[in-house]
Write an enzyme that holds these catalytic residues in place. Structure first.
Site, PDB file in Angstrom:
ATOM      1  N   SER A 112     -12.255  60.461  77.047  1.00  0.00           N
ATOM      2  CA  SER A 112     -13.267  59.431  76.775  1.00  0.00           C
ATOM      3  C   SER A 112     -14.329  60.003  75.848  1.00  0.00           C
ATOM      4  O   SER A 112     -14.571  61.214  75.833  1.00  0.00           O
ATOM      5  CB  SER A 112     -13.886  59.025  78.099  1.00  0.00           C
ATOM      6  N   SER A 113     -15.022  59.128  75.130  1.00  0.00           N
ATOM      7  CA  SER A 113     -16.075  59.602  74.214  1.00  0.00           C
ATOM      8  C   SER A 113     -17.274  60.161  74.972  1.00  0.00           C
ATOM      9  O   SER A 113     -18.108  60.839  74.373  1.00  0.00           O
ATOM     10  CB  SER A 113     -16.528  58.461  73.301  1.00  0.00           C
ATOM     11  N   CYS A 114     -17.359  59.918  76.297  1.00  0.00           N
ATOM     12  CA  CYS A 114     -18.516  60.427  77.046  1.00  0.00           C
ATOM     13  C   CYS A 114     -18.441  61.940  77.254  1.00  0.00           C
ATOM     14  O   CYS A 114     -19.366  62.531  77.789  1.00  0.00           O
ATOM     15  CB  CYS A 114     -18.671  59.699  78.365  1.00  0.00           C
ATOM     16  N   TYR A 141     -18.197  62.211  85.694  1.00  0.00           N
ATOM     17  CA  TYR A 141     -16.971  61.703  85.079  1.00  0.00           C
ATOM     18  C   TYR A 141     -16.645  62.508  83.819  1.00  0.00           C
ATOM     19  O   TYR A 141     -15.494  62.931  83.603  1.00  0.00           O
ATOM     20  CB  TYR A 141     -17.197  60.224  84.744  1.00  0.00           C
ATOM     21  N   LYS A 145     -13.428  64.842  82.731  1.00  0.00           N
ATOM     22  CA  LYS A 145     -12.637  64.601  81.511  1.00  0.00           C
ATOM     23  C   LYS A 145     -12.581  65.858  80.631  1.00  0.00           C
ATOM     24  O   LYS A 145     -11.559  66.148  80.008  1.00  0.00           O
ATOM     25  CB  LYS A 145     -13.232  63.429  80.724  1.00  0.00           C
ATOM     26  N   HIS A 184     -17.498  47.100  81.532  1.00  0.00           N
ATOM     27  CA  HIS A 184     -18.117  47.620  80.314  1.00  0.00           C
ATOM     28  C   HIS A 184     -18.746  46.463  79.543  1.00  0.00           C
ATOM     29  O   HIS A 184     -18.539  45.290  79.871  1.00  0.00           O
ATOM     30  CB  HIS A 184     -17.069  48.337  79.456  1.00  0.00           C
TER      31      HIS A 184
HETATM   32  N1  LIG Z   1     -11.531  51.320  79.269  1.00  0.00           N
HETATM   33  C1  LIG Z   1     -12.166  51.997  78.334  1.00  0.00           C
HETATM   34  O1  LIG Z   1     -13.050  51.485  77.623  1.00  0.00           O
HETATM   35  C2  LIG Z   1     -11.833  53.433  78.091  1.00  0.00           C
HETATM   36  C3  LIG Z   1     -12.519  54.076  77.084  1.00  0.00           C
HETATM   37  C4  LIG Z   1     -12.246  55.388  76.842  1.00  0.00           C
HETATM   38  C5  LIG Z   1     -11.311  56.039  77.608  1.00  0.00           C
HETATM   39  N2  LIG Z   1     -10.643  55.408  78.581  1.00  0.00           N
HETATM   40  C6  LIG Z   1      -9.678  56.202  79.353  1.00  0.00           C
HETATM   41  O2  LIG Z   1      -8.412  55.607  79.421  1.00  0.00           O
HETATM   42  C7  LIG Z   1      -7.806  55.903  80.673  1.00  0.00           C
HETATM   43  C8  LIG Z   1      -7.345  54.631  81.327  1.00  0.00           C
HETATM   44  O3  LIG Z   1      -8.438  53.743  81.450  1.00  0.00           O
HETATM   45  P1  LIG Z   1      -8.252  52.192  81.765  1.00  0.00           P
HETATM   46  O4  LIG Z   1      -9.377  51.508  81.104  1.00  0.00           O
HETATM   47  O5  LIG Z   1      -6.854  51.797  81.514  1.00  0.00           O
HETATM   48  O6  LIG Z   1      -8.534  52.190  83.346  1.00  0.00           O
HETATM   49  P2  LIG Z   1      -7.980  51.181  84.454  1.00  0.00           P
HETATM   50  O7  LIG Z   1      -7.659  49.855  83.864  1.00  0.00           O
HETATM   51  O8  LIG Z   1      -8.952  51.253  85.591  1.00  0.00           O
HETATM   52  O9  LIG Z   1      -6.602  51.843  84.885  1.00  0.00           O
HETATM   53  C9  LIG Z   1      -6.556  53.048  85.586  1.00  0.00           C
HETATM   54  C10 LIG Z   1      -5.228  53.124  86.285  1.00  0.00           C
HETATM   55  O10 LIG Z   1      -5.204  54.354  87.028  1.00  0.00           O
HETATM   56  C11 LIG Z   1      -4.703  54.056  88.325  1.00  0.00           C
HETATM   57  N3  LIG Z   1      -5.210  55.012  89.304  1.00  0.00           N
HETATM   58  C12 LIG Z   1      -6.497  55.356  89.551  1.00  0.00           C
HETATM   59  N4  LIG Z   1      -6.554  56.240  90.548  1.00  0.00           N
HETATM   60  C13 LIG Z   1      -5.267  56.462  90.944  1.00  0.00           C
HETATM   61  C14 LIG Z   1      -4.683  57.264  91.951  1.00  0.00           C
HETATM   62  N5  LIG Z   1      -5.428  58.038  92.750  1.00  0.00           N
HETATM   63  N6  LIG Z   1      -3.335  57.246  92.083  1.00  0.00           N
HETATM   64  C15 LIG Z   1      -2.562  56.471  91.288  1.00  0.00           C
HETATM   65  N7  LIG Z   1      -3.065  55.681  90.313  1.00  0.00           N
HETATM   66  C16 LIG Z   1      -4.408  55.684  90.166  1.00  0.00           C
HETATM   67  C17 LIG Z   1      -5.210  52.669  88.627  1.00  0.00           C
HETATM   68  O11 LIG Z   1      -4.486  52.119  89.674  1.00  0.00           O
HETATM   69  P3  LIG Z   1      -5.072  50.886  90.529  1.00  0.00           P
HETATM   70  O12 LIG Z   1      -4.804  49.691  89.656  1.00  0.00           O
HETATM   71  O13 LIG Z   1      -4.306  50.918  91.775  1.00  0.00           O
HETATM   72  O14 LIG Z   1      -6.549  51.139  90.708  1.00  0.00           O
HETATM   73  C18 LIG Z   1      -4.981  52.001  87.288  1.00  0.00           C
HETATM   74  O15 LIG Z   1      -3.647  51.569  87.173  1.00  0.00           O
HETATM   75  C19 LIG Z   1      -8.847  56.673  81.477  1.00  0.00           C
HETATM   76  O16 LIG Z   1      -8.578  58.044  81.379  1.00  0.00           O
HETATM   77  C20 LIG Z   1     -10.135  56.380  80.786  1.00  0.00           C
HETATM   78  O17 LIG Z   1     -11.042  57.437  80.879  1.00  0.00           O
HETATM   79  C21 LIG Z   1     -10.865  54.106  78.848  1.00  0.00           C
END
Ligand SMILES: NC(=O)c1ccc[n+]([C@@H]2O[C@H](COP(=O)([O-])OP(=O)(O)OC[C@H]3O[C@@H](n4cnc5c(N)ncnc54)[C@H](OP(=O)(O)O)[C@@H]3O)[C@@H](O)[C@H]2O)c1
Length: 328
Positions: A112-114, A141, A145, A184
């Site tokens: 992540s950018s953070c 967090y 990361k 967000h």
């Molecule tokens: N969204 C953004 O703007 C953004 C920006 C920068 C980086 N990212 C990065 O991209 C990645 C994915 O983000 P996202 O936005 O796709 O998040 P998300 O929609 O919340 O998806 C996260 C996934 O991880 C699963 N998960 C979490 N804890 C788990 C565990 N203990 N065991 C098994 N599965 C687990 C969740 O399952 P459940 O559905 O069961 O909770 C969900 O399927 C992250 O690393 C995040 O830091 C996201």
């Protein structure tokens, strides 16, 4: 490459993992010899070391994509810092170490950018990592990361594996989280303008001055960028992440002010009332933009424009049966 490549996509039910899975399914449909393995959280809790070990030993994938994480906005990060640092560290340690133990040669993890310091020069370059103090609200967090990047770097250095990291800017798109407290900025605006338009309100008030600038990347572009980075030859990846770095920024390289973003969301949702700013509320960081020159020099740039992307995301939001109540 000859033979079937077996991918494990951790977090396929999430916004990013889901988009990556769709791209890989499309590749398979077009004739790529890939096998796609997924697990729901109830089938495999990635914070459970023994379970992840058994799974990796049994499946022995060729490639692991780590898109699972505990993710949330400022409110969630502030309220549950212990969960954010513990769960993310556990997921990374378990997935990366157990992948290595099971002989997985290639891995891509999402950061992540953070990870970059609060006062990092804008746009933020990859080498700004660990050059200053982090934003305190999501420091736990961000530390997790950063640990993920260092895990990949360390396994690469000590064991010669090929574990890569991509650092996305703010993402949005189908599968986004529209929770009223934990979302967000972009999905939060979509939800608020949608409700205001539906309820016939004359006015929507937005916290702060509307002048901070942010960058937004559609998740389908992110999925494409992730596979682009994964597909790079090792020589090219290493040449572009020298000397010690193992991560690459992913973004559009363009930012918009919150006021421009709000106007765009108002237009897309059909809200015709006034947008009012409340300058007594905090603005947060004035600018957050990724330097994406490394990735663009290697040949990848984002394709989905912001307005098109918001229109598509709003259509997805409206298609959810519970969109007016949607919580996650
Ligand atoms: N969204 C953004 O703007 C953004 C920006 C920068 C980086 N990212 C990065 O991209 C990645 C994915 O983000 P996202 O936005 O796709 O998040 P998300 O929609 O919340 O998806 C996260 C996934 O991880 C699963 N998960 C979490 N804890 C788990 C565990 N203990 N065991 C098994 N599965 C687990 C969740 O399952 P459940 O559905 O069961 O909770 C969900 O399927 C992250 O690393 C995040 O830091 C996201």
């Amino acid at each position: 490459m000859a033979g079937v490549r077996k991918f494990f996509i951790a977090g396929h039910g999430g916004m990013v993992g889901g988009a990556i899975l769709r791209k890989l399914q499309q590749r398979k449909h077009e004739g790529d010899t890939v096998e796609l393995v997924t697990q729901t959280r109830s089938e495999l809790d990635l914070t459970d070391q023994g379970a992840v070990r058994s799974f990796m030993q049994a499946e022995r994938p060729d490639v692991v994509i780590l898109a699972a994480a505990k993710v949330g906005g400022i409110h969630a990060n502030n309220s549950y810092p212990a969960e954010f640092i513990y769960e993310n560290l556990m997921i990374e340690c378990n997935v990366i170490h157990q992948a290595f133990s099971a002989g997985v040669g290639q891995l891509l993890q999402l950061g992540s950018s953070c990870i970059y310091p609060r006062e990092a020069a804008q746009p933020m370059r990859e080498d700004a990592l660990l050059t200053g103090v982090l934003e305190p609200t999501n420091e736990p967090y961000a530390i997790a990361k950063i640990a993920g990047i260092k895990l990949c770097e360390s396994y690469n250095r000590q064991h010669g594996v090929d574990y890569r990291s991509v650092m996305p800017t703010n993402l949005y798109g189908p599968g986004d989280n529209f929770h009223p407290e934990n979302s967000h900025v972009l999905p939060a605006l979509i939800r608020r303008f949608h409700a205001a338009q539906r309820d016939g309100l004359d006015e929507v008030t937005i916290w702060g001055t509307g002048t901070p600038r942010r960058e937004f990347l559609h998740v389908d572009d992110m999925a494409e960028a992730s596979l682009f980075v994964l597909d790079l030859s090792r020589d090219i990846y290493e040449a572009n992440t020298r000397p010690m770095l193992s991560h690459i920024n992913v973004g559009t390289g363009r930012d918009v002010s919150i006021a421009e973003l709000a106007a765009l969301v108002a237009r897309v949702t059909g809200f015709g009332g006034r947008i009012v700013y409340d300058p007594s509320k905090p603005d947060g960081t004035m600018r957050k933009l990724m330097d994406v020159s490394r990735l663009s020099e290697m040949g990848w740039t984002a394709r989905i424009g912001l307005e098109d992307g918001i229109r598509q995301t709003y259509a997805w939001f409206l298609a959810q049966p519970d969109h007016d109540l949607r919580q996650k």
